[in-house]
Design a protein around this motif. Structure first.
Motif, PDB file in Angstrom:
ATOM      1  N   GLU A 146      21.445  -9.067  -2.388  1.00  0.00           N
ATOM      2  CA  GLU A 146      19.955  -8.790  -2.345  1.00  0.00           C
ATOM      3  C   GLU A 146      19.660  -8.393  -3.637  1.00  0.00           C
ATOM      4  O   GLU A 146      20.387  -7.696  -4.311  1.00  0.00           O
ATOM      5  CB  GLU A 146      19.949  -7.800  -1.221  1.00  0.00           C
ATOM      6  CG  GLU A 146      20.153  -8.359   0.171  1.00  0.00           C
ATOM      7  CD  GLU A 146      19.853  -7.154   1.262  1.00  0.00           C
ATOM      8  OE1 GLU A 146      19.901  -7.597   2.506  1.00  0.00           O
ATOM      9  OE2 GLU A 146      19.865  -6.210   0.806  1.00  0.00           O
ATOM     10  N   VAL A 147      18.256  -8.484  -3.794  1.00  0.00           N
ATOM     11  CA  VAL A 147      17.577  -7.680  -5.002  1.00  0.00           C
ATOM     12  C   VAL A 147      16.350  -7.112  -4.320  1.00  0.00           C
ATOM     13  O   VAL A 147      15.613  -7.569  -3.590  1.00  0.00           O
ATOM     14  CB  VAL A 147      17.224  -8.912  -5.835  1.00  0.00           C
ATOM     15  CG1 VAL A 147      16.408  -8.549  -6.995  1.00  0.00           C
ATOM     16  CG2 VAL A 147      18.159  -9.704  -6.608  1.00  0.00           C
ATOM     17  N   ARG A 148      16.203  -5.879  -4.900  1.00  0.00           N
ATOM     18  CA  ARG A 148      15.208  -4.709  -4.572  1.00  0.00           C
ATOM     19  C   ARG A 148      14.499  -4.443  -5.861  1.00  0.00           C
ATOM     20  O   ARG A 148      14.996  -4.173  -6.836  1.00  0.00           O
ATOM     21  CB  ARG A 148      15.708  -3.730  -3.643  1.00  0.00           C
ATOM     22  CG  ARG A 148      16.332  -4.251  -2.102  1.00  0.00           C
ATOM     23  CD  ARG A 148      16.642  -2.977  -1.472  1.00  0.00           C
ATOM     24  NE  ARG A 148      17.149  -3.316  -0.156  1.00  0.00           N
ATOM     25  CZ  ARG A 148      16.440  -3.635   0.923  1.00  0.00           C
ATOM     26  NH1 ARG A 148      15.248  -3.521   0.663  1.00  0.00           N
ATOM     27  NH2 ARG A 148      16.859  -3.923   2.077  1.00  0.00           N
ATOM     28  N   LYS A 149      13.121  -4.365  -5.456  1.00  0.00           N
ATOM     29  CA  LYS A 149      12.258  -3.807  -6.509  1.00  0.00           C
ATOM     30  C   LYS A 149      11.444  -2.805  -5.849  1.00  0.00           C
ATOM     31  O   LYS A 149      10.554  -2.880  -4.850  1.00  0.00           O
ATOM     32  CB  LYS A 149      11.073  -4.874  -7.042  1.00  0.00           C
ATOM     33  CG  LYS A 149      10.273  -4.538  -8.001  1.00  0.00           C
ATOM     34  CD  LYS A 149      10.787  -4.253  -9.385  1.00  0.00           C
ATOM     35  CE  LYS A 149       9.609  -3.642 -10.318  1.00  0.00           C
ATOM     36  NZ  LYS A 149       8.682  -4.692 -10.701  1.00  0.00           N
ATOM     37  N   ASN A 150      11.483  -1.436  -6.612  1.00  0.00           N
ATOM     38  CA  ASN A 150      10.726  -0.329  -5.821  1.00  0.00           C
ATOM     39  C   ASN A 150      11.254  -0.367  -4.303  1.00  0.00           C
ATOM     40  O   ASN A 150      10.288   0.040  -3.463  1.00  0.00           O
ATOM     41  CB  ASN A 150       9.174  -0.414  -6.173  1.00  0.00           C
ATOM     42  CG  ASN A 150       8.740  -0.326  -7.489  1.00  0.00           C
ATOM     43  OD1 ASN A 150       9.523   0.409  -8.188  1.00  0.00           O
ATOM     44  ND2 ASN A 150       7.783  -1.323  -7.899  1.00  0.00           N
ATOM     45  N   ASP A 151      12.382  -0.586  -4.055  1.00  0.00           N
ATOM     46  CA  ASP A 151      13.148  -0.430  -2.682  1.00  0.00           C
ATOM     47  C   ASP A 151      12.526  -1.346  -1.760  1.00  0.00           C
ATOM     48  O   ASP A 151      12.642  -1.445  -0.445  1.00  0.00           O
ATOM     49  CB  ASP A 151      12.806   1.038  -2.088  1.00  0.00           C
ATOM     50  CG  ASP A 151      13.474   1.211  -1.192  1.00  0.00           C
ATOM     51  OD1 ASP A 151      14.904   0.806  -1.148  1.00  0.00           O
ATOM     52  OD2 ASP A 151      13.616   2.111  -0.112  1.00  0.00           O
ATOM     53  N   ASN A 152      11.705  -2.579  -2.299  1.00  0.00           N
ATOM     54  CA  ASN A 152      11.553  -3.686  -1.496  1.00  0.00           C
ATOM     55  C   ASN A 152      12.182  -4.792  -1.654  1.00  0.00           C
ATOM     56  O   ASN A 152      12.574  -5.223  -3.031  1.00  0.00           O
ATOM     57  CB  ASN A 152      10.005  -3.958  -1.677  1.00  0.00           C
ATOM     58  CG  ASN A 152       8.817  -2.710  -1.313  1.00  0.00           C
ATOM     59  OD1 ASN A 152       8.795  -2.146  -0.308  1.00  0.00           O
ATOM     60  ND2 ASN A 152       8.097  -2.606  -2.180  1.00  0.00           N
ATOM     61  N   LEU A 153      12.628  -5.492  -0.572  1.00  0.00           N
ATOM     62  CA  LEU A 153      13.380  -6.558  -0.890  1.00  0.00           C
ATOM     63  C   LEU A 153      12.503  -7.517  -1.290  1.00  0.00           C
ATOM     64  O   LEU A 153      11.641  -8.190  -0.971  1.00  0.00           O
ATOM     65  CB  LEU A 153      14.151  -7.107   0.472  1.00  0.00           C
ATOM     66  CG  LEU A 153      14.874  -8.254   0.677  1.00  0.00           C
ATOM     67  CD1 LEU A 153      16.208  -7.799  -0.103  1.00  0.00           C
ATOM     68  CD2 LEU A 153      15.066  -8.820   2.122  1.00  0.00           C
ATOM     69  N   VAL A 154      13.164  -8.340  -2.608  1.00  0.00           N
ATOM     70  CA  VAL A 154      12.672  -9.463  -3.320  1.00  0.00           C
ATOM     71  C   VAL A 154      13.241 -10.807  -2.803  1.00  0.00           C
ATOM     72  O   VAL A 154      14.431 -10.899  -2.804  1.00  0.00           O
ATOM     73  CB  VAL A 154      12.742  -9.386  -4.613  1.00  0.00           C
ATOM     74  CG1 VAL A 154      12.095 -10.420  -5.385  1.00  0.00           C
ATOM     75  CG2 VAL A 154      12.561  -8.123  -5.116  1.00  0.00           C
ATOM     76  N   ASN A 155      12.465 -11.814  -2.106  1.00  0.00           N
ATOM     77  CA  ASN A 155      13.312 -13.003  -1.731  1.00  0.00           C
ATOM     78  C   ASN A 155      13.199 -13.941  -2.827  1.00  0.00           C
ATOM     79  O   ASN A 155      12.339 -14.551  -3.228  1.00  0.00           O
ATOM     80  CB  ASN A 155      12.152 -13.453  -0.646  1.00  0.00           C
ATOM     81  CG  ASN A 155      12.284 -12.629   0.699  1.00  0.00           C
ATOM     82  OD1 ASN A 155      13.435 -12.558   1.221  1.00  0.00           O
ATOM     83  ND2 ASN A 155      11.370 -12.325   1.229  1.00  0.00           N
ATOM     84  N   LEU A 156      14.393 -14.273  -3.381  1.00  0.00           N
ATOM     85  CA  LEU A 156      14.650 -15.106  -4.548  1.00  0.00           C
ATOM     86  C   LEU A 156      15.334 -16.311  -3.803  1.00  0.00           C
ATOM     87  O   LEU A 156      16.242 -16.400  -2.775  1.00  0.00           O
ATOM     88  CB  LEU A 156      15.758 -14.672  -5.409  1.00  0.00           C
ATOM     89  CG  LEU A 156      15.328 -13.181  -6.143  1.00  0.00           C
ATOM     90  CD1 LEU A 156      16.194 -12.770  -6.946  1.00  0.00           C
ATOM     91  CD2 LEU A 156      13.784 -13.548  -6.799  1.00  0.00           C
TER      92      LEU A 156
END
Length: 230
Positions: A146-156
């Motif tokens: 998983e990747v998170r940006k500002n604690d939001n999941l980023v769908n890659l």
């Protein structure tokens, strides 16, 4: 082997031929002839790979690809009769990992399936299970993929994820396009290396606050790209 593959195409003959070849390789195949049925099956079986035709009777292949990408990084191979480079790039922009143009050789398609599945199973890992950058603004969780940006999941997509973790593992290294193709798409990929630019563009749109002045995916002029997280 219990690898599930979903075929989405409104041409029964294509489904039957592809399914026959996949079954011979030991894959468990599910089929759908429209977008709504495909989404239902996708949610039920969680396939390891999707083969998706762009021309569907209800929900377009583009819309279906976008919907799948909101919930999963599953590898997607698009089937299209359009061979122009712009159409191929558009497919990658939608979240596809690979493309096959119609008419196609079933053996070639199976080779693409195997290559994508190998890449999705490869362990290109960063130095730790969880890596954080810029005071935890960006977090790469390799344990959960998983990747998170500002604690939001980023769908890659799977390819976008591999590009990101490959560069993050060597943050000071400037990668050429050819190197990124080899490391993230495999030496059996026979497309054009400029497709990396499309994946990078998509990554920036998902990770960067200002895509014209990127913080994480930086351009190295005359070379390629490097990771800029700290």
């Amino acid at each position: 082997m219990d690898i599930k593959i979903l075929i989405v195409d409104d041409e029964l003959k294509i489904i039957e031929v592809v399914k026959s070849y996949l079954n011979k390789e030991g894959y468990k195949v599910y089929e759908a002839m429209d977008g709504k049925k495909a989404l239902q099956i996708f949610d039920e079986v969680n396939p390891a790979l999707v083969i998706l035709d762009l021309m569907l009777p209800d929900l377009s292949g583009e819309e279906l690809c976008k919907t799948i990408r909101k919930k999963s990084r599953v590898p997607i191979i698009m089937l299209t009769a359009k061979v122009e480079e712009d159409n191929v790039i558009q497919g990658f922009n939608l979240g596809a990992d690979d493309y096959v143009t119609k008419p196609f050789s079933p053996r070639q398609l199976i080779a693409r399936v195997k290559a994508l599945l190998r890449r999705s199973e490869d362990d290109i890992m960063t130095l730790s299970d969880i890596s954080s950058y810029n005071d935890n603004e960006l977090i790469i969780d390799n344990f959960r993929h998983e990747v998170r940006k500002n604690d939001n999941l980023v769908n890659l997509t799977n390819t976008e994820y591999k590009i990101l973790i490959t560069m993050a593992k060597y943050p000071k290294k400037a990668f050429t396009r050819e190197e990124l193709v080899l490391l993230t798409m495999g030496d059996d990929y026979d497309g054009f290396d400029r497709v990396i630019d499309t994946h990078v563009k998509n990554l920036r749109q998902k990770l960067e606050e200002d895509t014209k002045c990127p913080k994480y995916i930086k351009t190295v002029h005359g070379v390629g790209y490097k990771f800029g997280g700290e």
